[in-house]
Design a protein around this motif. Structure first.
Motif, PDB file in Angstrom:
ATOM      1  N   TYR A   1     -14.754   8.393  -7.365  1.00 22.45           N
ATOM      2  CA  TYR A   1     -15.006   9.011  -6.064  1.00 22.45           C
ATOM      3  C   TYR A   1     -13.966  10.108  -5.858  1.00 22.45           C
ATOM      4  O   TYR A   1     -12.774   9.888  -6.074  1.00 22.45           O
TER       5      TYR A   1
ATOM      6  N   GLY B 177      -4.432   8.440   3.180  1.00 24.59           N
ATOM      7  CA  GLY B 177      -4.682   7.077   3.659  1.00 24.59           C
ATOM      8  C   GLY B 177      -6.132   6.674   3.416  1.00 24.59           C
ATOM      9  O   GLY B 177      -6.416   5.549   2.998  1.00 24.59           O
ATOM     10  N   TYR B 178      -7.034   7.606   3.661  1.00 26.36           N
ATOM     11  CA  TYR B 178      -8.470   7.365   3.432  1.00 26.36           C
ATOM     12  C   TYR B 178      -8.707   7.009   1.958  1.00 26.36           C
ATOM     13  O   TYR B 178      -9.448   6.069   1.647  1.00 26.36           O
TER      14      TYR B 178
ATOM     15  N   GLY C 228      -7.719   3.532   1.355  1.00 31.39           N
ATOM     16  CA  GLY C 228      -8.729   2.618   1.898  1.00 31.39           C
ATOM     17  C   GLY C 228      -9.953   2.527   0.998  1.00 31.39           C
ATOM     18  O   GLY C 228     -10.487   1.436   0.756  1.00 31.39           O
ATOM     19  N   MET C 229     -10.398   3.670   0.475  1.00 33.54           N
ATOM     20  CA  MET C 229     -11.535   3.664  -0.446  1.00 33.54           C
ATOM     21  C   MET C 229     -11.197   2.853  -1.705  1.00 33.54           C
ATOM     22  O   MET C 229     -12.049   2.134  -2.234  1.00 33.54           O
TER      23      MET C 229
ATOM     24  N   MET D   1      -9.134   0.373  -1.768  1.00 31.49           N
ATOM     25  CA  MET D   1      -9.157  -1.032  -1.354  1.00 31.49           C
ATOM     26  C   MET D   1     -10.581  -1.576  -1.359  1.00 31.49           C
ATOM     27  O   MET D   1     -10.806  -2.770  -1.582  1.00 31.49           O
ATOM     28  N   ALA D   2     -11.545  -0.699  -1.110  1.00 34.25           N
ATOM     29  CA  ALA D   2     -12.952  -1.122  -1.111  1.00 34.25           C
ATOM     30  C   ALA D   2     -13.535  -1.146  -2.525  1.00 34.25           C
ATOM     31  O   ALA D   2     -14.703  -1.481  -2.704  1.00 34.25           O
ATOM     32  N   GLY D   3     -12.742  -0.770  -3.514  1.00 31.44           N
ATOM     33  CA  GLY D   3     -13.192  -0.886  -4.902  1.00 31.44           C
ATOM     34  C   GLY D   3     -13.529   0.417  -5.592  1.00 31.44           C
ATOM     35  O   GLY D   3     -14.066   0.421  -6.699  1.00 31.44           O
ATOM     36  N   PHE D   4     -13.212   1.540  -4.959  1.00 29.16           N
ATOM     37  CA  PHE D   4     -13.492   2.827  -5.605  1.00 29.16           C
ATOM     38  C   PHE D   4     -12.304   3.282  -6.468  1.00 29.16           C
ATOM     39  O   PHE D   4     -11.153   2.919  -6.216  1.00 29.16           O
TER      40      PHE D   4
ATOM     41  N   PRO E  46      -6.240   5.816   9.052  1.00 32.02           N
ATOM     42  CA  PRO E  46      -6.806   6.463   7.854  1.00 32.02           C
ATOM     43  C   PRO E  46      -7.202   5.449   6.775  1.00 32.02           C
ATOM     44  O   PRO E  46      -8.288   5.563   6.186  1.00 32.02           O
ATOM     45  N   MET E  47      -6.370   4.431   6.550  1.00 31.51           N
ATOM     46  CA  MET E  47      -6.723   3.432   5.536  1.00 31.51           C
ATOM     47  C   MET E  47      -7.948   2.630   5.972  1.00 31.51           C
ATOM     48  O   MET E  47      -8.843   2.345   5.167  1.00 31.51           O
TER      49      MET E  47
ATOM     50  N   GLY F 158     -11.023   4.690   5.368  1.00 33.08           N
ATOM     51  CA  GLY F 158     -11.423   4.674   3.955  1.00 33.08           C
ATOM     52  C   GLY F 158     -12.065   3.349   3.587  1.00 33.08           C
ATOM     53  O   GLY F 158     -13.106   3.306   2.915  1.00 33.08           O
ATOM     54  N   LEU F 159     -11.451   2.266   4.059  1.00 37.64           N
ATOM     55  CA  LEU F 159     -11.972   0.927   3.747  1.00 37.64           C
ATOM     56  C   LEU F 159     -13.365   0.746   4.356  1.00 37.64           C
ATOM     57  O   LEU F 159     -14.299   0.281   3.681  1.00 37.64           O
TER      58      LEU F 159
END
Lengths: 307, 275
Positions: free
Chosen positions: A20, A54-55, A58-59, A61-64, B126-127, B130-131
């Protein structure tokens, strides 16, 4: 390098559906094909780097398997704490792809140079730092990053760098010998390796044979391989398109000292001062004494001393 | 209408959490007691009535994800996880001790139930964005809750995420703001132009709701509204710093002061009487 980066990533994205891309409003002429092929796996996160970083965490953390793309000040400097806390501290699979290494963008102005990025990166645990010299190393760096479960920083220049050598025997994490030689070695990383190679080629008829070593991976440092590669060179020039203090030279001094290695090390780097000169990249390299002419001069000086 | 029995249960849970965290603060001489007490009722509501849990085995992750972005409120989260049976007594006892178990600010390596490492403000949203976006892309159900302090939303990164979130259509993201109107060295409403917070979030494209962060019924209503939203939602929780202990309530110094044995006894008596 930029072309190789996106070509490699686009190829790998076929089999790795978790790839991604987060681009901070950069990448005109780079991502068009990728976006067309994988429309759901690309985002322009706008001009908001703290959020983008940060995004990306997070992505992940979701597995990307996330690749953040921007010019170096905006993948590292503006959002350093996010890189530190969100990505490195949490050891997430995010690759930061920074473009415009060193003085690539000269005369773009100091805001757009990255001559202290290693100082920041070498202070970050969990982060692998790779500065490829050409397309071959860029491809290997992207391949490494795709399978890495930890953060990676890839520091690339732009496009059109010449390929130094078709085959690298040791892999991206280890030093590669670009021109074999003895007595004196030049260790460099990034597109400035080309200056060292030119110097060696121009010295061909002089009887001096410097060994030219590309060291793409600066963290972690493969000291064992480097020591082996440098076994017949007592004198080592560290050539960097980076500030002298806080780059590879100071890191190698430290590591050689710890390991009790007695080789002489000579820095060829940019003094730690803000750059106000308006020169293009070649002119800057000449001005700071890190171009091929300066490398030849330095090698001849050392050669004279050692006889 | 929330059942009275459920409200009573949540009150009891919140009381236990308050006593656990005050005891942690007493033993560790830790700061941020007021900041932690401020969010106890929100955490009690989330962990005992809201967050979807993945079921057995007990250590499996929540389907919903909770990010405590105001990492200095860690004691409240530790005490809540303990009350939930997800963090051991040994872990609680080792809070902020030399060679201990839990640091003052969150480190996700200390427990699988701590979603992110946090302590520096402005990182959670932000995290969380994304999550939430990542889970949505993968088709994984569940909502992401990000709890921030009111002072925290002065960080620019919060508004960077706020501006982006509606564009991503993340209807599975809820920001919670602990609006106790006391930050490190003053009142947000005096330091900043801090008025009409709900309108600010609405202007950024969020569904914003105001609730009483110490009233479970009010929270219930607010969260029900956010779940109907088509995009991201924000709940501004009106709270009191130091809530539950008379001499700590709405006092700036309880961002810093430490709990003595005598104070602990008095606080416990008050909490048990109030329960």
């Amino acid at each position: 390098m930029r072309t190789t980066f996106i070509k490699t990533l686009t190829e790998r994205a076929v089999s790795d559906e978790s790839i991604y891309v987060v681009s901070g409003d950069a990448g005109f002429g780079v991502f068009e094909d990728y976006k067309a092929l994988y429309p759901g796996r690309y985002i322009n996160s706008g001009i908001a780097e703290a959020n983008a970083t940060g995004y990306a965490a997070g992505m992940a953390m979701a597995g990307f398997n996330v690749f953040v793309y921007n010019i170096i000040p905006f993948v590292l400097y503006r959002c350093f704490e996010q890189v530190r806390n969100d990505i490195c501290y949490q050891r997430l699979p995010v690759t930061l792809v920074g473009i415009g290494a060193g003085l690539t963008y000269a005369p773009g102005g100091m805001t757009h140079y990255s001559v202290e990025d290693l100082s920041l990166c070498l202070a970050l645990p969990n982060l692998t730092v790779i500065s490829p010299a050409d397309g071959i190393e860029t491809r290997a760096a992207v391949d490494y990053a795709v399978q890495s479960e930890a953060p990676v920083y890839i520091r690339i220049a732009k496009s059109g760098e010449p390929v130094m050598k078709d085959v690298r025997e040791n892999g991206i994490l280890s030093p590669g010998v670009i021109r074999d030689g003895e007595g004196i070695a030049v260790v460099a990383y990034g597109s400035i390796v080309a200056e060292a190679v030119q110097a060696a080629d121009r010295l061909k008829d002089s009887g001096i044979r410097p060994k030219i070593v590309s060291l793409p991976t600066i963290q972690p440092l493969d000291m064992e391989s480097l020591d082996a590669v440098l076994s017949n060179t007592e004198h080592v020039i560290v050539l960097e398109e980076h500030f002298r203090h806080g780059g590879l030279y100071t890191r190698l001094l430290e590591r050689f000292s710890e390991a009790g290695i007695s080789r002489r090390i000579y820095p060829m780097a940019i003094p730690n001062r803000f750059i106000h000169a308006i020169r293009n990249q070649a002119g800057m390299r000449q001005m700071f004494g890190i171009d091929s002419d300066s490398v030849i001069k330095k090698i001849k000086e050392i050669s004279k001393i050692i006889g | 209408m929330m059942q009275l029995r459920l409200q009573q249960t949540l009150r009891e849970r919140a009381a236990n959490i308050r006593i656990t965290l005050l005891d942690m603060a007493r033993r560790s001489k830790s700061a941020h007691v007021g900041s932690s007490l401020s969010i106890v009722d929100i955490l009690a509501y989330l962990y005992f009535n809201k967050l979807m849990f993945d079921g057995e085995p007990a250590d499996s992750p929540f389907k919903d994800r909770f990010i405590l972005s105001k990492g200095h409120g860690a004691m409240a989260l530790y005490a809540t996880l303990h009350e939930k049976g997800l963090l051991s007594k040994e872990a609680i006892d080792g809070y902020m001790q030399d060679k201990g178990t839990l640091p003052a600010h969150l480190d996700k390596l200390t427990s699988s139930h701590i979603e992110v490492s946090a302590g520096s403000l402005g990182h959670g949203l932000p995290m969380g964005l994304g999550l939430a976006h990542g889970l949505k892309k993968k088709g994984i159900p569940g909502r992401v809750y990000v709890l921030m302090g009111d002072g925290e939303i002065q960080e620019g990164s919060v508004w960077e995420a706020a501006m982006m979130a509606p564009a991503l259509g993340v209807d599975n993201l809820t920001a919670i703001i602990d609006f106790n109107n006391l930050q490190g060295y003053g009142r947000p409403t005096e330091i900043m132009h801090f008025h009409n917070l709900d309108e600010k979030w609405e202007a950024f494209g969020w569904k914003a709701v105001i609730a009483d962060g110490h009233d479970f019924q009010s929270m219930e209503k607010a969260f029900a509204l956010t779940e109907k939203a088509e995009g991201p939602s924000a709940v501004i929780m009106k709270t009191t710093k130091g809530k539950g202990v008379s001499f700590m309530e709405d006092e700036l110094k309880w961002h810093y002061f430490i709990v003595t044995d005598e104070m602990f006894e008095q606080a416990r008596t008050e909490i048990l009487a109030g329960d």
